[in-house]
Design an enzyme around this catalytic site. Structure first.
Site, PDB file in Angstrom:
ATOM      1  N   ARG A 149       0.838  -1.209   0.000  1.00 20.63           N
ATOM      2  CA  ARG A 149       0.000   0.000   0.000  1.00 20.63           C
ATOM      3  C   ARG A 149       0.867   1.251   0.000  1.00 20.63           C
ATOM      4  NH1 ARG A 149      -4.273   1.014   4.820  1.00 20.63           N
ATOM      5  NH2 ARG A 149      -2.415   0.471   6.047  1.00 20.63           N
ATOM      6  N   GLU A 328     -11.462  -3.622  17.782  1.00 25.04           N
ATOM      7  CA  GLU A 328     -11.333  -2.439  16.921  1.00 25.04           C
ATOM      8  C   GLU A 328     -12.754  -2.054  16.501  1.00 25.04           C
ATOM      9  OE1 GLU A 328      -8.086  -2.378  14.044  1.00 25.04           O
ATOM     10  OE2 GLU A 328      -9.468  -1.554  12.560  1.00 25.04           O
TER      11      GLU A 328
HETATM   12  C1  3EB Z   1      -4.295   1.295  14.297  1.00 19.28           C
HETATM   13  O1  3EB Z   1      -4.777   2.297  14.835  1.00 19.28           O
HETATM   14  C2  3EB Z   1      -5.160   0.071  14.284  1.00 19.28           C
HETATM   15  O2  3EB Z   1      -4.030  -0.406   8.035  1.00 19.28           O
HETATM   16  O3  3EB Z   1      -5.728   0.577   7.076  1.00 19.28           O
HETATM   17  C3  3EB Z   1      -6.892   0.797  11.917  1.00 19.28           C
HETATM   18  C4  3EB Z   1      -7.441   1.375  10.768  1.00 19.28           C
HETATM   19  C5  3EB Z   1      -5.770   0.006  11.810  1.00 19.28           C
HETATM   20  C6  3EB Z   1      -6.861   1.149   9.513  1.00 19.28           C
HETATM   21  C7  3EB Z   1      -5.128   0.157   8.086  1.00 19.28           C
HETATM   22  C8  3EB Z   1      -5.206  -0.220  10.548  1.00 19.28           C
HETATM   23  C9  3EB Z   1      -5.741   0.350   9.402  1.00 19.28           C
HETATM   24  O4  3EB Z   1      -3.138   1.262  13.844  1.00 19.28           O
HETATM   25  C10 3EB Z   1      -5.157  -0.642  12.990  1.00 19.28           C
END
Ligand code: 3EB
Length: 338
Positions: A149, A328
């Site tokens: 990404r 989450e």
């Molecule tokens: C974090 O805060 C938790 O890799 O697109 C949350 C939202 C998280 C999106 C992503 C990862 C992603 O790091 C993980």
């Protein structure tokens, strides 16, 4: 061009309910007990994400719009657009290394966005099978995904990236299923949470390239400058860049909900130059991802207390991008419409 004062709407449906007349479907994502690659089904992009285990409610998320849509397939992506909004969905098949296929899938989406002219990406979701497992090179699959990404963002946007709110979470199968929403003329503003290090600035110990997403994205349709939809990214028990309360589901819920409340608060939006503000009671279309099925009752109780009784909240048992995270949560605070 048609004017879009209202436009995009989300619905969570338990089964295939009829779309009210005058509405058009931009995309449909079903959360199923098996993966189903994106196709165009009767003119509508339709993808199945493998998120549901035994006993999980089967729900679908339907994105509707006011205007007729044109749909199609571009590389491996199924998409539809209506002149103002674009929906696009893809599945990257299981792979010993996701770096290159993810870079390519993101590249295809960036190409599509520029070809069709929907440059304002407002929200992205990614569902990653075996997210905490090692890939063929021993790199954790989430980190492998982040690498691809980040390289795609470097190539298409430049390192001074500005990516919207996202979810990057586990799945039960299907490689990587992902979808996004974008707009042609609306205003997209990405927002950070002062309590959390911006994900693109996470230190190296979390992987060779950081996750590229914002904590929330504020979207206002063209001509409606104040009022906006607020997309809250997948949010977890992270303060600074560190996981807090490893092993404690109750405390992880509290920190997660606190982070969500903070990022959408009036104080935080004003600090970002946005004359708006929300509370957890304004959130709708909440998805709660819970690593251990036995923790769902606790998460359910915390969510029942935090969110409005009219919010749709769905629960999935999947792994989360850091092995010490137990929960989450994401949601959307739509703008008030008269
Ligand atoms: C974090 O805060 C938790 O890799 O697109 C949350 C939202 C998280 C999106 C992503 C990862 C992603 O790091 C993980």
């Amino acid at each position: 061009m048609a004017t879009h004062t209202d436009g995009l709407r989300c619905r969570l449906v338990r089964s295939r309910e009829a779309t009210p007349s005058g509405r058009h479907i931009l995309g449909r994502v079903a959360f199923l007990d098996h993966p189903r690659p994106p196709v165009i089904d009767e003119g509508v992009p339709d993808m199945g994400v493998h998120l549901a285990g035994d006993g999980t409610d089967l729900v679908a998320e339907v994105w509707e719009t006011d205007s007729p849509v044109v749909s199609g397939v571009y590389q491996d992506l199924a998409y539809a657009h209506d002149g103002e909004y674009l929906f696009c969905a893809g599945q990257v098949p299981e792979n010993g290394s996701y770096r290159e296929p993810v870079r390519n899938a993101y590249g295809a989406a960036f190409d599509l966005i520029s070809k069709l002219e929907y440059p304002k990406v407002m929200r992205i979701w990614h569902f990653i099978n075996h997210i905490n497992h090692a890939n063929a090179d021993g790199l954790e699959i989430y980190r492998d995904f982040c690498l691809g990404r980040a390289e795609a963002v470097d190539r298409h946007l430049g390192p001074a990236d500005d990516m919207p709110a996202a979810t990057g979470i586990g799945a039960l199968g299907g490689g990587i299923s992902w979808y996004l929403l974008a707009s042609r003329t609306g205003r997209v503003r990405n927002i950070e949470n002062p309590w959390q290090v911006p994900a693109p600035s996470y230190p190296h110990r979390y992987g060779p390239r950081p996750p590229k997403f914002a904590r929330a994205t504020h979207f206002s349709p063209h001509g409606l400058d104040g009022a906006g939809d607020l997309f809250v990214a997948g949010t977890a028990s992270i303060l600074g860049h560190e996981t807090v309360h490893a092993g404690d589901i109750e405390k992880q819920c509290d920190v997660t909900l606190g982070n969500m409340a903070k990022v959408i608060s009036r104080e935080n939006l004003l600090a970002n130059g946005i004359d708006d503000g929300r509370t957890l009671k304004d959130l709708r279309f909440v998805k709660a991802y819970v690593r251990r099925e036995q923790d769902i009752p606790v998460v359910r109780a915390k969510c029942a207390e935090a969110f409005s009784g009219t919010a749709e909240v769905v629960y999935f048992t999947v792994d989360i991008c850091r092995s010490d995270l137990l929960v989450e949560i994401e949601g959307i605070a739509p703008r008030a419409t008269s």
